[in-house]
Design an enzyme around this catalytic site. Sequence first.
Site, PDB file in Angstrom:
ATOM      1  N   ARG A  31      52.404  36.999  36.844  1.00  0.00           N
ATOM      2  CA  ARG A  31      51.327  37.752  36.193  1.00  0.00           C
ATOM      3  C   ARG A  31      51.098  39.104  36.872  1.00  0.00           C
ATOM      4  NH1 ARG A  31      46.462  33.745  36.212  1.00  0.00           N
ATOM      5  NH2 ARG A  31      45.301  35.393  35.181  1.00  0.00           N
ATOM      6  N   LYS A  72      36.989  40.283  38.034  1.00  0.00           N
ATOM      7  CA  LYS A  72      36.491  40.992  36.844  1.00  0.00           C
ATOM      8  C   LYS A  72      35.443  40.160  36.112  1.00  0.00           C
ATOM      9  CE  LYS A  72      40.541  41.473  34.787  1.00  0.00           C
ATOM     10  NZ  LYS A  72      41.579  41.084  35.792  1.00  0.00           N
ATOM     11  N   ARG A 108      44.651  25.240  36.501  1.00  0.00           N
ATOM     12  CA  ARG A 108      45.243  25.808  35.287  1.00  0.00           C
ATOM     13  C   ARG A 108      46.713  26.144  35.518  1.00  0.00           C
ATOM     14  NH1 ARG A 108      41.332  30.536  33.503  1.00  0.00           N
ATOM     15  NH2 ARG A 108      43.344  31.389  32.935  1.00  0.00           N
ATOM     16  N   ARG A 111      42.084  28.192  43.312  1.00  0.00           N
ATOM     17  CA  ARG A 111      41.066  28.128  42.267  1.00  0.00           C
ATOM     18  C   ARG A 111      41.214  26.887  41.392  1.00  0.00           C
ATOM     19  NH1 ARG A 111      40.836  33.091  38.090  1.00  0.00           N
ATOM     20  NH2 ARG A 111      39.842  34.258  39.761  1.00  0.00           N
ATOM     21  N   ARG A 150      44.574  45.494  27.868  1.00  0.00           N
ATOM     22  CA  ARG A 150      45.451  45.355  29.027  1.00  0.00           C
ATOM     23  C   ARG A 150      46.869  45.846  28.790  1.00  0.00           C
ATOM     24  NH1 ARG A 150      46.088  39.218  30.820  1.00  0.00           N
ATOM     25  NH2 ARG A 150      43.911  38.939  30.379  1.00  0.00           N
TER      26      ARG A 150
END
Length: 211
Positions: free
Chosen positions: A167, A9, A156, A123, A84
Site C-alpha cells: 500500500r 487521517k 484486517r 492494529r 487519492r
Amino acid sequence: MFGPPGVGKGTYAKLLSSKFHIPHISTGEIARDEISSGTPLGLAVKDLIASGQLLSDDVVTALVKERFKRGDVLRGFIMDGYPRTAPQAKSFDSYLGERGWKLDAVVNIKVDEEEIINRIVKRFTCPKCHAIYNIEYWPPKHSGKCDVCGGDLIKRSDESDTAIRKRLEVYHDVTEPVLAYYKAAGVVKDMSGTGGGVEENFGKLLQLLEK
Ligand SMILES: [Zn+2]
C-alpha cells in the site's frame, strides 16, 4: 486529510468532525457499507482491498457521489482517503465546482515510514462497530474484545506487513501526485503526525487551520 495509510487521517478527521459538527467522509466507510450490504460494487471493492490494490477511480468516485447525495455536506465536510489519485482530484474539483464549492485546506500529515508500518501491523479492528485498537498504543481492556460493543477483534487482510508495504508503494506511485496537484492550487498545509500524542497533534492541527 491527506497522507499515507496509517498516519491517523481518520482519527483527526473524526476529531474535526465532532468539533465543527460537519461530516467525516471516509471512502473506507462507504465501501464497508457496500461490502456488508453485499452489493456488486461492494463485492468488487472487497476483492480489490484484499489484494492490497487501490479501487478504480470510477468506483471510488461513484461511492463519493453516493455519499454527497445526503444533505449533511451542505455546511462543510472532511474528506478522509479521497481523492487519492490525480484523476480523482480533478473529478472531485469539477464536482465541487459545479456546486460553487472548493476545498479550504488539504492537510498533509507526515509520519516516518517505518513508524507507519509498526503502527499498522499492531492494529486490530472491530468488525461490528469499526472501532480500531493498537496492541501497543491503545489496547482493548480485555484481550481480543472490543471495548465499545464486546465484538471479537480481527486483523484486517490489508493490514498485514506485506499488504501495508504494498500500500505504501502504491501511495508513492499513485497518490503522491495528488499533493502536487493541490500544491499548485496553494491549499496544502503540512502537519507532523509524529511526536506528541493525538491530543497534542490535534491542537497543532487546529492552529494550522486557523491560519
Ligand atoms: Zn465494537
